[in-house]
Enzyme design. Structure first.
Site, PDB file in Angstrom:
ATOM      1  N   THR A   4     -71.666  24.844  28.868  1.00 24.52           N
ATOM      2  CA  THR A   4     -71.827  25.265  30.273  1.00 24.52           C
ATOM      3  C   THR A   4     -71.813  24.042  31.196  1.00 24.52           C
ATOM      4  O   THR A   4     -71.060  23.996  32.172  1.00 24.52           O
ATOM      5  CB  THR A   4     -73.148  26.058  30.453  1.00 24.52           C
ATOM      6  OG1 THR A   4     -73.264  27.004  29.392  1.00 24.52           O
ATOM      7  CG2 THR A   4     -73.165  26.780  31.779  1.00 24.52           C
ATOM      8  N   ASP A  34     -78.111  20.161  33.227  1.00 29.25           N
ATOM      9  CA  ASP A  34     -78.001  20.397  31.786  1.00 29.25           C
ATOM     10  C   ASP A  34     -77.987  21.892  31.507  1.00 29.25           C
ATOM     11  O   ASP A  34     -78.402  22.692  32.354  1.00 29.25           O
ATOM     12  CB  ASP A  34     -79.176  19.712  31.051  1.00 29.25           C
ATOM     13  CG  ASP A  34     -78.854  19.422  29.589  1.00 29.25           C
ATOM     14  OD1 ASP A  34     -77.843  19.936  29.066  1.00 29.25           O
ATOM     15  OD2 ASP A  34     -79.615  18.659  28.967  1.00 29.25           O
ATOM     16  N   GLY A  36     -81.471  22.310  22.648  1.00 30.03           N
ATOM     17  CA  GLY A  36     -81.181  21.622  21.395  1.00 30.03           C
ATOM     18  C   GLY A  36     -80.184  22.340  20.509  1.00 30.03           C
ATOM     19  O   GLY A  36     -79.927  21.901  19.396  1.00 30.03           O
ATOM     20  N   GLY A  68     -77.183  22.208  20.767  1.00 23.54           N
ATOM     21  CA  GLY A  68     -76.121  21.233  20.483  1.00 23.54           C
ATOM     22  C   GLY A  68     -76.660  19.996  19.769  1.00 23.54           C
ATOM     23  O   GLY A  68     -75.907  19.057  19.491  1.00 23.54           O
ATOM     24  N   GLU A 108     -81.668  14.448  25.783  1.00 20.87           N
ATOM     25  CA  GLU A 108     -81.713  15.347  26.945  1.00 20.87           C
ATOM     26  C   GLU A 108     -83.091  15.314  27.593  1.00 20.87           C
ATOM     27  O   GLU A 108     -83.207  15.287  28.818  1.00 20.87           O
ATOM     28  CB  GLU A 108     -81.366  16.774  26.522  1.00 20.87           C
ATOM     29  CG  GLU A 108     -79.885  16.949  26.206  1.00 20.87           C
ATOM     30  CD  GLU A 108     -79.543  18.316  25.631  1.00 20.87           C
ATOM     31  OE1 GLU A 108     -78.373  18.699  25.724  1.00 20.87           O
ATOM     32  OE2 GLU A 108     -80.430  18.985  25.073  1.00 20.87           O
TER      33      GLU A 108
HETATM   34  C1  5RP Z   1     -77.641  20.832  23.650  1.00 22.16           C
HETATM   35  C2  5RP Z   1     -78.314  21.819  24.496  1.00 22.16           C
HETATM   36  C3  5RP Z   1     -77.439  22.693  25.321  1.00 22.16           C
HETATM   37  O1  5RP Z   1     -77.694  22.448  26.652  1.00 22.16           O
HETATM   38  C4  5RP Z   1     -77.716  24.126  24.989  1.00 22.16           C
HETATM   39  O2  5RP Z   1     -77.492  24.298  23.600  1.00 22.16           O
HETATM   40  C5  5RP Z   1     -76.840  25.085  25.770  1.00 22.16           C
HETATM   41  O3  5RP Z   1     -75.506  24.895  25.439  1.00 22.16           O
HETATM   42  P1  5RP Z   1     -74.359  25.878  25.914  1.00 22.16           P
HETATM   43  O4  5RP Z   1     -74.217  25.680  27.383  1.00 22.16           O
HETATM   44  O5  5RP Z   1     -73.159  25.435  25.114  1.00 22.16           O
HETATM   45  O6  5RP Z   1     -74.782  27.278  25.546  1.00 22.16           O
HETATM   46  O7  5RP Z   1     -79.513  21.917  24.570  1.00 22.16           O
HETATM   47  O8  5RP Z   1     -78.565  20.123  22.854  1.00 22.16           O
END
Ligand code: 5RP
Length: 241
Positions: free
Chosen positions: A32, A85, A99, A101, A107
């Site tokens: 995102t 974020d 987390g 990712g 972060e």
């Molecule tokens: C990575 C994160 C991401 O911000 C979280 O997983 C959301 O990711 P996405 O936008 O792909 O759903 O915390 O460590």
């Protein structure tokens, strides 16, 4: 009907309305916030904005570098103006699980070094009580088994080494991730964060408590910016004095 991908793009772009010229910005990680980073690159290129980014992961560093966003290291910035974020979940108190990712440690460091944190999300991330998404915990690679046992005593749904024993997922810090299945029962995330952080071998917990100032959330009915009344951002824009 907009696809989930289109909603992510809408939220990611809308969050850039919090950005102004000269800002140092924490650049989050995920699918995102990727759209926010692409939009920031456009603002630099087409609007002549002067922005410097601090990446929260190597994957974000590569993306921002390819998009020619000027970068600096966190240790070279005293304070950041803003972090944008993503999140895996957010609740009505603006507490987060992050987390998915695997970048939660950097972060959190970057978000805590920022004057404000804006989160970008599609509507599927909004929950009443945190925990439907397995809580990621970063652990020293040598300590995961002991930490897993310790967390298992408070986590009834199971604790899982991300990637498995043979080929575990390794973070940018050389740690591993335990995904903890609490279920949607994390009513006191601050307490749980402290409890898990107290276990020897834990690097960081993916609970972000009292850090998020606003969530830009996209759904079928449009993009909504939710401002945390206890946060650092004013609903009219800018940071509270
Ligand atoms: C990575 C994160 C991401 O911000 C979280 O997983 C959301 O990711 P996405 O936008 O792909 O759903 O915390 O460590």
């Amino acid at each position: 009907m907009a696809s989930l991908e289109e909603l992510k793009e809408q939220a990611g772009i809308a969050a850039c309305s919090f950005v102004s010229d000269g800002m140092a910005i924490g650049l989050g990680t995920g699918s995102t916030v990727r759209y926010s980073i692409i939009e920031l690159a456009r603002m630099i290129r087409e609007e002549g904005m002067s922005i410097v980014g601090v990446p929260t992961s190597e994957i974000t560093r590569d993306l921002a570098t390819n998009l020619e966003i000027p970068l600096m290291e966190l240790e070279d910035a005293s304070t950041l103006d803003l972090t944008i974020d993503g999140t895996d979940e957010f609740d009505p108190r603006f507490d987060l699980i992050k987390g998915g990712g695997g970048a939660l440690t950097r972060e959190k460091i970057v978000a805590l070094a920022s004057r404000s944190m804006v989160v970008v999300a599609d509507h599927t991330k909004q929950v009443e009580t945190l925990g439907r998404f397995d809580l990621p915990v970063e652990v020293h690679a040598t300590s995961w088994l002991g930490v897993k046992e310790a967390i298992s005593s408070i986590c009834s749904g199971g604790v899982f080494l991300r990637g498995g024993k043979i080929e575990p997922f390794v973070t940018d810090n050389g740690g591993v991730i335990l995904d903890c299945s609490f279920g949607p029962v994390i009513a006191n995330p601050g307490h749980l964060e402290r409890e898990i952080k107290g276990i020897s071998g834990v690097v960081e917990v993916g609970l972000f408590v009292g850090i998020c100032d606003a969530v830009v959330v996209a759904s079928e009915i449009g993009v909504n910016t939710l401002i945390n009344p206890d946060g650092r951002l004013k609903s009219s824009g800018g940071v509270k004095e």
